[in-house]
Design an enzyme around this catalytic site. Structure first.
Site, PDB file in Angstrom:
ATOM      1  N   GLY A 144      22.822   6.285  24.385  1.00 41.41           N
ATOM      2  CA  GLY A 144      23.154   7.666  24.727  1.00 41.41           C
ATOM      3  C   GLY A 144      24.502   7.843  25.394  1.00 41.41           C
ATOM      4  N   CYS A 160       7.506  26.039   1.113  1.00 43.17           N
ATOM      5  CA  CYS A 160       8.652  25.952   0.196  1.00 43.17           C
ATOM      6  C   CYS A 160       8.267  26.631  -1.121  1.00 43.17           C
ATOM      7  CB  CYS A 160       9.052  24.499  -0.050  1.00 43.17           C
ATOM      8  SG  CYS A 160      10.276  24.306  -1.377  1.00 43.17           S
ATOM      9  N   CYS A 165       8.308  23.697  -4.017  1.00 35.19           N
ATOM     10  CA  CYS A 165       7.414  22.530  -4.021  1.00 35.19           C
ATOM     11  C   CYS A 165       6.166  22.744  -3.168  1.00 35.19           C
ATOM     12  CB  CYS A 165       8.163  21.278  -3.554  1.00 35.19           C
ATOM     13  SG  CYS A 165       8.368  21.170  -1.760  1.00 35.19           S
ATOM     14  N   CYS A 211      13.048  23.941   0.631  1.00 35.27           N
ATOM     15  CA  CYS A 211      13.343  22.771   1.458  1.00 35.27           C
ATOM     16  C   CYS A 211      14.849  22.581   1.595  1.00 35.27           C
ATOM     17  CB  CYS A 211      12.786  21.497   0.822  1.00 35.27           C
ATOM     18  SG  CYS A 211      10.994  21.418   0.729  1.00 35.27           S
ATOM     19  N   CYS A 216      12.316  17.667  -1.718  1.00 34.24           N
ATOM     20  CA  CYS A 216      11.777  18.749  -2.548  1.00 34.24           C
ATOM     21  C   CYS A 216      11.651  18.297  -4.011  1.00 34.24           C
ATOM     22  CB  CYS A 216      12.701  19.969  -2.451  1.00 34.24           C
ATOM     23  SG  CYS A 216      11.976  21.497  -3.076  1.00 34.24           S
TER      24      CYS A 216
HETATM   25 ZN   LIG Z   1      10.472  22.011  -1.333  1.00 31.18          ZN
END
Ligand SMILES: [Zn+2]
Lengths: 205, 313
Positions: free
Chosen positions: B44, B253, B256, B278, B284
């Site tokens: 970090g 989505c 999909c 997506c 997707c």
């Molecule tokens: Zn999708």
């Protein structure tokens, strides 16, 4: 620190510097991201006597004119120094506290040696020394249990030849994160990386 | 769907090349490699490095590209995504760049990739042990919006003085009833360093916690490299009364049917007709290939979805 180079006796570096240093770096990346993971580096190297293959591979990969390197006294003045300067152009230093990399043999470890290295600055902890410690073996010594970032549950290593004081001294130095040294243990052509975040216990403690 | 493409010149000899392997000179690679190892040792923390110019598309930035050039080798399989999509103009040109200068295989398949270069997303498919994600970072300093002076922010990190950030987030909650920031939402790494995850949606923040891959972040203009090792605690800042929440959608989505992925809204016409798809184009396409269908499956937009994503850049 200015011994003349004897090219006739100079051992070779990487046979293919670009590809070899890339593959060694990827092994170091894996090792440092996952402390305790044993990686193989420098297997094809034939470094000067006193420097093992893994330590040599780390130096060929990471050291250059921008990194001060400190050698433990028994490694200085001879073939190792010539080899290192020839292949990496790195300047050597007598001052442990300014070293980017330090190279130490387990037999050359002295009490309080680790605390002499650069522990990093509060604002620039990345300035801390990376200490390359050469040991005879990584599996034949006392068992150690590792925890911390990069380790899913625990990791185990068993480096040989290190005095107990090495681990207690290291523990004191890394107790105040972000300060502390990062260690690479090298045995022949095998390496384990132990960054300052790793917590270490003797097995059974 | 594009499968993995083998290296164009797997046996290319060094003398066939009129530039250094992977473009960067060896001294620059060594400097970046040293910075990466220190970044992993201090999770970090932003390691300064001497940034170089890279021939990358305008607006993309060079930090992540320099990281890739310093780590990549012939055995790698390289994937590049821009806001989740593999086939935007920028992602394609960067993928071709490394296929050419580093002789690597390339892929769109997340699970096949050894190095995933990303601008602004983490793939939906969980990352695996041995994978490296390389993030492009425009502004590495999570405190910069609150404190413009580098000397001040560096001191705040040195002494873990993060009160200012908490106050700012809390003021945000008082004003909006929630934390408004949706991208680049700050995280604590191993309960020590406050870090910007780069402008990924906060939907992706939880993916970083205890994940098995190596996460590397590069900011070229700001000359900083930072990292999250595998299996490291990553906590998005929050408050007891206002726990951290990611975005969620009422829709699935449209193409999909996924209900677990980050969705982009796509406007279809000037009457406000829209659909959600997506953001992760490979995820997707892979789902559709496996027979999943959303409410607008087969829509004419399915095949140009990626071009729309490209225009959002
Ligand atoms: Zn999708």
């Amino acid at each position: 620190m200015n011994a003349p180079l004897n090219l006739a006796e100079l051992r070779p570096g990487f046979s293919e510097p670009v590809g070899d240093s890339q593959s060694v770096f990827r092994a170091l990346l894996t090792a440092t991201a996952q402390p305790g993971t044993r990686v193989e580096v420098g297997k094809a190297l034939t470094p000067p006597l006193g420097l093992n293959a893994a330590a040599a591979a780390v130096l060929l990969t990471l050291a250059d004119q921008d990194t001060l390197v400190w050698l433990e006294p028994s490694l200085r003045g001879g073939a190792i120094e010539s080899w290192l300067r020839f292949h990496t152009s790195c300047p050597l230093t007598d001052h442990a506290e300014e070293a980017a990399f330090a190279v130490v043999s387990h037999s050359g470890l002295a009490a309080q040696m680790l605390s002499g290295f650069n522990q990093g600055d509060a604002k620039y902890p990345d300035l801390a020394t990376t200490v390359i410690v050469m040991v005879p073996d990584l599996e034949a010594g006392p068992n150690l249990v590792l925890e911390g970032p990069g380790i899913e549950t625990i990791a185990e290593i068993a480096p040989q030849g290190l005095p107990d004081s090495f681990w207690s001294e290291r523990a004191d130095l890394v107790a105040h994160f972000q300060f502390g040294i990062d260690v690479m243990l090298c045995a022949e052509a095998t390496l384990v990386s132990i960054p300052r975040t790793t917590r270490i216990q003797s097995k059974g403690e | 769907m594009t499968a993995t493409e083998a290296p164009a010149r797997p046996n290319a000899a060094p003398e066939d090349r009129y530039y250094t392997y992977a473009y960067l000179d060896e001294q620059t690679k060594r400097m970046i490699r040293r910075a990466i190892l220190k970044a992993l040792a201090i999770p970090g923390y932003q390691v300064p490095f001497g940034s170089r110019e890279m021939p990358v598309p305008y607006g993309w930035g060079t930090g992540g590209i320099q990281l890739t050039a310093a780590i990549i080798g012939r055995d790698d399989v390289y994937k590049c995504i821009d806001q989740g999509a593999d086939d935007t103009t920028n992602a394609v040109s960067i993928r071709r760049f490394f296929a050419t200068v580093a002789d690597v295989a390339t892929t769109e398949d997340t699970s096949e990739a050894t190095i995933i270069q990303s601008r602004h997303r983490i793939p939906e498919q969980p990352l695996a042990d041995g994978q490296i994600m390389v993030f492009q970072v425009p502004q590495p300093e999570p405190l910069r919006g609150l404190e413009p002076r580098e000397t001040e922010t560096r001191a705040m990190h040195a002494y873990a003085e993060y009160g200012l950030q908490y106050v700012s987030l809390y003021e945000n909650i008082s004003a909006y009833g929630r934390i408004a920031a949706t991208a680049g939402y700050p995280v604590m790494i191993d309960e020590r360093y406050l870090m910007s995850p780069s402008p990924i949606p906060k939907f992706d923040n939880p993916k970083m916690h205890m994940n098995p891959a190596i996460l590397l972040f590069g900011a070229g203009r700001e000359k900083r490299i930072y990292a999250v090792p595998p299996f490291t605690r990553v906590r998005s800042l929050d408050f007891e009364d206002y726990p951290f929440e990611t975005q969620s959608w009422d829709e699935v989505c449209a193409l999909c049917g996924a209900n677990d992925s980050y969705l982009d809204e796509v406007v279809l016409d000037d009457k406000g007709e829209h659909m959600f798809v997506c953001s992760d184009s490979h995820y997707c396409a892979d789902r559709r290939e496996k027979g999943h269908a959303g409410p607008m499956a087969g829509h004419a937009l399915a095949h140009i979805e990626t071009e729309i994503a490209a225009e959002e850049v």
